[in-house]
Design a protein around this motif. Structure first.
Motif, PDB file in Angstrom:
ATOM      1  N   ALA A  83       0.832  -1.206   0.000  1.00  0.00           N
ATOM      2  CA  ALA A  83       0.000   0.000   0.000  1.00  0.00           C
ATOM      3  C   ALA A  83       0.863   1.251   0.000  1.00  0.00           C
ATOM      4  N   ILE A  84       1.975   1.202   0.706  1.00  0.00           N
ATOM      5  CA  ILE A  84       2.880   2.353   0.748  1.00  0.00           C
ATOM      6  C   ILE A  84       3.491   2.591  -0.625  1.00  0.00           C
ATOM      7  N   HIS A  85       3.893   1.525  -1.292  1.00  0.00           N
ATOM      8  CA  HIS A  85       4.469   1.663  -2.637  1.00  0.00           C
ATOM      9  C   HIS A  85       3.434   2.174  -3.640  1.00  0.00           C
ATOM     10  N   ARG A  86       2.186   1.737  -3.499  1.00  0.00           N
ATOM     11  CA  ARG A  86       1.139   2.252  -4.387  1.00  0.00           C
ATOM     12  C   ARG A  86       0.934   3.749  -4.161  1.00  0.00           C
ATOM     13  N   ALA A  87       0.957   4.167  -2.902  1.00  0.00           N
ATOM     14  CA  ALA A  87       0.796   5.598  -2.602  1.00  0.00           C
ATOM     15  C   ALA A  87       1.987   6.400  -3.113  1.00  0.00           C
ATOM     16  N   LEU A  88       3.198   5.871  -2.957  1.00  0.00           N
ATOM     17  CA  LEU A  88       4.378   6.565  -3.478  1.00  0.00           C
ATOM     18  C   LEU A  88       4.300   6.696  -4.993  1.00  0.00           C
ATOM     19  N   ASP A  89       3.838   5.641  -5.652  1.00  0.00           N
ATOM     20  CA  ASP A  89       3.659   5.706  -7.106  1.00  0.00           C
ATOM     21  C   ASP A  89       2.605   6.748  -7.482  1.00  0.00           C
ATOM     22  N   ALA A  90       1.527   6.805  -6.712  1.00  0.00           N
ATOM     23  CA  ALA A  90       0.466   7.780  -6.996  1.00  0.00           C
ATOM     24  C   ALA A  90       0.975   9.202  -6.808  1.00  0.00           C
ATOM     25  N   ILE A  91       1.796   9.424  -5.796  1.00  0.00           N
ATOM     26  CA  ILE A  91       2.382  10.752  -5.590  1.00  0.00           C
ATOM     27  C   ILE A  91       3.289  11.098  -6.754  1.00  0.00           C
ATOM     28  N   THR A  92       4.083  10.144  -7.189  1.00  0.00           N
ATOM     29  CA  THR A  92       4.997  10.374  -8.308  1.00  0.00           C
ATOM     30  C   THR A  92       4.221  10.728  -9.565  1.00  0.00           C
ATOM     31  N   VAL A  93       3.159   9.993  -9.832  1.00  0.00           N
ATOM     32  CA  VAL A  93       2.344  10.255 -11.013  1.00  0.00           C
ATOM     33  C   VAL A  93       1.637  11.601 -10.899  1.00  0.00           C
ATOM     34  N   ALA A  94       1.132  11.922  -9.714  1.00  0.00           N
ATOM     35  CA  ALA A  94       0.425  13.195  -9.527  1.00  0.00           C
ATOM     36  C   ALA A  94       1.370  14.370  -9.678  1.00  0.00           C
ATOM     37  N   ALA A  95       2.619  14.206  -9.278  1.00  0.00           N
ATOM     38  CA  ALA A  95       3.580  15.310  -9.338  1.00  0.00           C
ATOM     39  C   ALA A  95       4.243  15.420 -10.707  1.00  0.00           C
ATOM     40  N   ALA A  96       4.385  14.331 -11.427  1.00  0.00           N
ATOM     41  CA  ALA A  96       5.123  14.333 -12.685  1.00  0.00           C
ATOM     42  C   ALA A  96       4.495  15.177 -13.791  1.00  0.00           C
ATOM     43  N   PRO A  97       3.181  15.166 -14.019  1.00  0.00           N
ATOM     44  CA  PRO A  97       2.648  15.934 -15.134  1.00  0.00           C
ATOM     45  C   PRO A  97       2.949  17.425 -15.049  1.00  0.00           C
ATOM     46  N   ALA A  98       2.964  17.990 -13.861  1.00  0.00           N
ATOM     47  CA  ALA A  98       3.242  19.420 -13.735  1.00  0.00           C
ATOM     48  C   ALA A  98       4.643  19.746 -14.230  1.00  0.00           C
ATOM     49  N   ALA A  99       5.571  18.819 -14.050  1.00  0.00           N
ATOM     50  CA  ALA A  99       6.938  19.057 -14.492  1.00  0.00           C
ATOM     51  C   ALA A  99       7.089  18.856 -15.994  1.00  0.00           C
ATOM     52  N   ASN A 100       6.195  18.060 -16.600  1.00  0.00           N
ATOM     53  CA  ASN A 100       6.326  17.754 -18.016  1.00  0.00           C
ATOM     54  C   ASN A 100       5.473  18.631 -18.915  1.00  0.00           C
ATOM     55  N   VAL A 101       4.733  19.567 -18.356  1.00  0.00           N
ATOM     56  CA  VAL A 101       3.899  20.442 -19.160  1.00  0.00           C
ATOM     57  C   VAL A 101       4.802  21.432 -19.879  1.00  0.00           C
ATOM     58  N   PRO A 102       4.715  21.510 -21.216  1.00  0.00           N
ATOM     59  CA  PRO A 102       5.576  22.447 -21.915  1.00  0.00           C
ATOM     60  C   PRO A 102       5.138  23.876 -21.622  1.00  0.00           C
ATOM     61  N   PRO A 103       6.078  24.815 -21.650  1.00  0.00           N
ATOM     62  CA  PRO A 103       5.700  26.198 -21.390  1.00  0.00           C
ATOM     63  C   PRO A 103       4.778  26.706 -22.484  1.00  0.00           C
ATOM     64  N   ALA A 104       3.889  27.614 -22.104  1.00  0.00           N
ATOM     65  CA  ALA A 104       2.941  28.173 -23.060  1.00  0.00           C
ATOM     66  C   ALA A 104       3.698  28.953 -24.121  1.00  0.00           C
ATOM     67  N   ALA A 105       3.208  28.896 -25.338  1.00  0.00           N
ATOM     68  CA  ALA A 105       3.850  29.625 -26.437  1.00  0.00           C
ATOM     69  C   ALA A 105       3.660  31.118 -26.216  1.00  0.00           C
ATOM     70  N   PRO A 106       4.717  31.911 -26.364  1.00  0.00           N
ATOM     71  CA  PRO A 106       4.578  33.347 -26.174  1.00  0.00           C
ATOM     72  C   PRO A 106       3.761  33.961 -27.294  1.00  0.00           C
ATOM     73  N   ALA A 107       3.213  35.114 -27.011  1.00  0.00           N
ATOM     74  CA  ALA A 107       2.447  35.833 -28.029  1.00  0.00           C
ATOM     75  C   ALA A 107       3.381  36.185 -29.179  1.00  0.00           C
ATOM     76  N   ALA A 108       2.799  36.477 -30.302  1.00  0.00           N
ATOM     77  CA  ALA A 108       3.598  36.793 -31.491  1.00  0.00           C
ATOM     78  C   ALA A 108       4.366  38.083 -31.257  1.00  0.00           C
ATOM     79  N   VAL A 109       5.630  37.947 -30.874  1.00  0.00           N
ATOM     80  CA  VAL A 109       6.517  39.080 -30.630  1.00  0.00           C
ATOM     81  C   VAL A 109       7.755  38.843 -31.478  1.00  0.00           C
ATOM     82  N   PRO A 110       8.254  39.850 -32.124  1.00  0.00           N
ATOM     83  CA  PRO A 110       9.478  39.649 -32.908  1.00  0.00           C
ATOM     84  C   PRO A 110      10.567  39.046 -32.030  1.00  0.00           C
ATOM     85  N   ALA A 111      11.358  38.140 -32.610  1.00  0.00           N
ATOM     86  CA  ALA A 111      12.384  37.417 -31.858  1.00  0.00           C
ATOM     87  C   ALA A 111      13.392  38.356 -31.223  1.00  0.00           C
ATOM     88  N   ALA A 112      13.688  39.462 -31.843  1.00  0.00           N
ATOM     89  CA  ALA A 112      14.691  40.376 -31.306  1.00  0.00           C
ATOM     90  C   ALA A 112      14.218  41.046 -30.024  1.00  0.00           C
TER      91      ALA A 112
END
Length: 166
Positions: A83-112
């Protein structure tokens, strides 16, 4: 991982997940779990602030086989680590997506003229990457399986020795 554990972990804020991960990782291997790590005092102000005040925290600890004894939660020495290992896995899964979300694309601004965004932190807990957390969880699972296999072998040897003495 059960859906109850995943649902409860997803409800907890990041700080509570980190605290719960720390608590559970100390008792993940029953043979190495010291009594002081298997006892959580409900009166502990830090534990109240970081974990217990959040909905679902007590239920998740109960799923991990912690028992209420007076004003403490105690994990029995003979409690299964599954049960402890299942909970640790659930915590890992719950925390992982936030780290893997790509940053939002910036508004159309010239690169310079576009400002350089600060580097994204991909750490989930105390400087560990999601891959490291997965590796740690897998290592704990393997250690628990090896521990269970060693106990089973010891029981078989004990039974064989008992039979030989008769």
């Amino acid at each position: 991982m059960s859906s109850a554990e995943a649902t409860l972990c997803a409800q907890l804020p990041r700080e509570a997940q980190k605290t719960l991960y720390s608590v559970l990782s100390r008792v993940a291997l029953p043979s190495e779990a010291d009594e002081k790590y298997r006892t959580l005092k409900l009166d502990n102000a830090a534990l109240q602030q970081r974990l217990l005040r959040h909905a679902g925290a007590l239920e998740l600890l109960a799923l991990c086989r912690f028992e209420l004894r007076g004003r403490t939660l105690v994990l029995p020495a003979d409690a299964s680590a599954d049960a402890i290992h299942r909970a640790l896995d659930a915590i890992t899964v719950a925390a992982a997506p936030a780290a893997n979300v790509p940053p939002a694309a910036p508004a159309a601004v010239p690169a310079a003229t576009a400002p350089t965004p600060p580097p994204r932190s991909t750490t989930v807990t105390a400087g560990a990457s999601p891959e490291e957390i997965q590796a740690r969880a897998e290592k704990r699972r393997r250690a628990a399986e090896a521990d269970a296999a060693a106990r089973a072998l010891e029981r078989r040897r004990w039974a064989a020795d008992s039979a030989a003495r008769r």
